[in-house]
Design a protein around this motif. Structure first.
Motif, PDB file in Angstrom:
ATOM      1  N   SER A   1      -1.151   1.597   4.448  1.00  0.00           N
ATOM      2  CA  SER A   1      -2.296   0.988   3.775  1.00  0.00           C
ATOM      3  C   SER A   1      -2.483   1.581   2.381  1.00  0.00           C
ATOM      4  O   SER A   1      -2.683   0.853   1.400  1.00  0.00           O
ATOM      5  CB  SER A   1      -3.551   1.214   4.633  1.00  0.00           C
ATOM      6  OG  SER A   1      -4.671   0.762   3.951  1.00  0.00           O
TER       7      SER A   1
ATOM      8  N   THR B   1      -0.199   3.096   0.552  1.00  0.00           N
ATOM      9  CA  THR B   1       0.955   2.784  -0.296  1.00  0.00           C
ATOM     10  C   THR B   1       0.800   1.418  -0.959  1.00  0.00           C
ATOM     11  O   THR B   1       1.117   1.252  -2.140  1.00  0.00           O
ATOM     12  CB  THR B   1       2.259   2.793   0.546  1.00  0.00           C
ATOM     13  OG1 THR B   1       2.401   4.085   1.135  1.00  0.00           O
ATOM     14  CG2 THR B   1       3.471   2.488  -0.303  1.00  0.00           C
ATOM     15  N   PHE B   2       0.310   0.450  -0.198  1.00  0.00           N
ATOM     16  CA  PHE B   2       0.265  -0.911  -0.729  1.00  0.00           C
ATOM     17  C   PHE B   2      -1.118  -1.324  -1.251  1.00  0.00           C
ATOM     18  O   PHE B   2      -1.316  -2.485  -1.609  1.00  0.00           O
ATOM     19  CB  PHE B   2       0.768  -1.897   0.338  1.00  0.00           C
ATOM     20  CG  PHE B   2       2.220  -1.695   0.632  1.00  0.00           C
ATOM     21  CD1 PHE B   2       3.188  -2.148  -0.252  1.00  0.00           C
ATOM     22  CD2 PHE B   2       2.628  -0.993   1.758  1.00  0.00           C
ATOM     23  CE1 PHE B   2       4.536  -1.931  -0.004  1.00  0.00           C
ATOM     24  CE2 PHE B   2       3.977  -0.768   2.019  1.00  0.00           C
ATOM     25  CZ  PHE B   2       4.931  -1.229   1.135  1.00  0.00           C
ATOM     26  N   ASP B   3      -2.031  -0.379  -1.310  1.00  0.00           N
ATOM     27  CA  ASP B   3      -3.346  -0.666  -1.887  1.00  0.00           C
ATOM     28  C   ASP B   3      -3.202  -0.797  -3.405  1.00  0.00           C
ATOM     29  O   ASP B   3      -2.823   0.156  -4.081  1.00  0.00           O
ATOM     30  CB  ASP B   3      -4.301   0.489  -1.534  1.00  0.00           C
ATOM     31  CG  ASP B   3      -5.694   0.245  -2.105  1.00  0.00           C
ATOM     32  OD1 ASP B   3      -5.923  -0.834  -2.679  1.00  0.00           O
ATOM     33  OD2 ASP B   3      -6.533   1.149  -1.974  1.00  0.00           O
ATOM     34  N   ASP B   4      -3.513  -1.958  -3.962  1.00  0.00           N
ATOM     35  CA  ASP B   4      -3.315  -2.166  -5.408  1.00  0.00           C
ATOM     36  C   ASP B   4      -4.502  -1.646  -6.228  1.00  0.00           C
ATOM     37  O   ASP B   4      -4.486  -1.689  -7.449  1.00  0.00           O
ATOM     38  CB  ASP B   4      -3.053  -3.641  -5.709  1.00  0.00           C
ATOM     39  CG  ASP B   4      -4.323  -4.457  -5.716  1.00  0.00           C
ATOM     40  OD1 ASP B   4      -5.228  -4.147  -4.910  1.00  0.00           O
ATOM     41  OD2 ASP B   4      -4.417  -5.395  -6.524  1.00  0.00           O
TER      42      ASP B   4
ATOM     43  N   VAL C   1       3.520   2.789  -6.207  1.00  0.00           N
ATOM     44  CA  VAL C   1       4.399   1.691  -5.789  1.00  0.00           C
ATOM     45  C   VAL C   1       4.401   0.542  -6.800  1.00  0.00           C
ATOM     46  O   VAL C   1       5.318  -0.271  -6.820  1.00  0.00           O
ATOM     47  CB  VAL C   1       3.977   1.201  -4.383  1.00  0.00           C
ATOM     48  CG1 VAL C   1       2.706   0.388  -4.430  1.00  0.00           C
ATOM     49  CG2 VAL C   1       5.101   0.435  -3.713  1.00  0.00           C
ATOM     50  N   ARG C   2       3.398   0.475  -7.681  1.00  0.00           N
ATOM     51  CA  ARG C   2       3.356  -0.618  -8.658  1.00  0.00           C
ATOM     52  C   ARG C   2       4.259  -0.367  -9.873  1.00  0.00           C
ATOM     53  O   ARG C   2       4.548  -1.273 -10.630  1.00  0.00           O
ATOM     54  CB  ARG C   2       1.919  -0.850  -9.132  1.00  0.00           C
ATOM     55  CG  ARG C   2       1.030  -1.417  -8.049  1.00  0.00           C
ATOM     56  CD  ARG C   2      -0.282  -1.920  -8.596  1.00  0.00           C
ATOM     57  NE  ARG C   2      -0.130  -3.051  -9.492  1.00  0.00           N
ATOM     58  CZ  ARG C   2       0.089  -4.303  -9.094  1.00  0.00           C
ATOM     59  NH1 ARG C   2       0.171  -4.575  -7.827  1.00  0.00           N
ATOM     60  NH2 ARG C   2       0.203  -5.270  -9.974  1.00  0.00           N
TER      61      ARG C   2
END
Lengths: 207, 117
Positions: free
Chosen positions: A31, A33-36, A90-91
């Motif tokens: 969660s 890692t992919f939270d923008d 990650v972005r």
């Protein structure tokens, strides 16, 4: 037995990394890692602007899923200001280093919040001739020739077998001239025979 | 339609328009080599990005497959810079389907596969 050896390797490797995490921790990490962190919304409704990178990416203390970097924001209307841009690791899709001009969007509700337009940044890097060329241009615009000069000096030191911190090794010619000076000091009576002999031996030991 | 994709970089020039004008022009009328299925998803002060999310037939049949990575996402960005005189140098970078890639290669002044490495 391949299967058993693989299982043993997996068990040992995970043990070296602190053991298998529980499902709850895994879910939390995925969660995070992919939270923008709201970046997609800023990209959708933000104000297009130019940013100039004023430093290098560094970890965020206490937040292992983010990086930070100082960026000078140039809004279309108004004076430039600098922020510490914290973004989800990650972005990151392309290089950003000091001196680079990068395309960003500014949150209209909170100008301290921005989002980097990574697709446009990739195109910027491609236009510059690739990552290496883009990084070099950025560094040159920030440090002038200083970064290149430092790198060239370091390469020269490497070729000569020295580093910036270690002085060059004493040459035979250098020792010879210093012994000649020592002779002059003894002849003029500034040092006695004992001092002369001790110093001369020290110089000879350097060879 | 194949699903093979790769990063490409291509260059175009527009000696008649300054970068801002050329960008506005490309946004209003996308270049001929770009199929209509690519839609604009983002613009910056000097670029525009188009995207096409292609869901293969098999993935359309399987319920909710698209939610689990069943789509191929093609994205292409055009960056507009001054050519040093009165016109623009346009760099196109991204990933497209094979047919669009062929069209770009045919239209571009310079074309190379590979991205920003």
């Amino acid at each position: 037995m391949g299967l058993f050896r693989d299982m043993k390797n997996i068990r040992e490797t995970t043990a070296e990394h602190g053991g298998m995490p529980n499902i709850k921790d895994v879910r939390r990490d995925i969660s995070a890692t992919f939270d923008d962190r709201g970046e997609r919304e800023i990209l959708k409704s933000g104000i297009a602007a130019k940013g100039i990178v004023r430093g290098f990416t560094s970890p965020v203390p206490g937040d292992r899923f983010a990086l930070q970097i100082p960026i000078e924001v140039h809004p279309p209307n108004g004076l430039p200001y600098t922020i510490d841009y914290v973004f989800p690791t990650v972005r990151m899709q392309a290089a950003i280093v000091a001196g680079m001009e990068i395309p960003i969007k500014i949150d209209p509700q909170n100008p301290q919040r921005i989002a980097v337009q990574w697709d446009a940044q990739k195109a910027t890097i491609a236009a510059a001739g690739g990552s290496y060329a883009a990084v070099e241009q950025g560094l040159a615009s920030t440090y002038g020739g200083a970064a290149n000069a430092a790198m060239e000096q370091a390469m020269t030191n490497l070729r000569n077998g020295t580093s910036g911190a270690v002085p060059p090794m004493t040459s035979t010619v250098d020792v010879q001239s210093r012994i000649e000076k020592l002779d002059q000091l003894k002849t003029s009576g500034l040092i006695d025979e004992t001092q002369y002999a001790a110093k001369k031996q020290k110089l000879l030991d350097e060879l | 339609m194949g699903s093979l994709s790769s990063m490409l970089t291509a260059q175009f020039s527009d000696p008649r328009e300054q970068p801002a004008a050329a960008l506005a022009h490309w946004r209003a009328t996308p270049p001929e080599w770009l199929p209509a299925r690519y839609g604009e998803i983002e613009d910056s002060y000097n670029s525009v990005t188009w995207e096409w999310r292609h869901v293969q037939l098999m993935m359309r049949i399987i319920p909710f497959a698209g939610w689990f990575g069943g789509a191929t996402c093609y994205r292409i960005t055009a960056l507009f810079e001054s050519d040093g005189a009165f016109g623009s140098r346009i760099t196109v970078n991204g990933t497209v389907d094979e047919r669009t890639q062929d069209s770009i290669e045919a239209a571009a002044e310079h074309f190379q596969l590979g991205g920003t490495v």
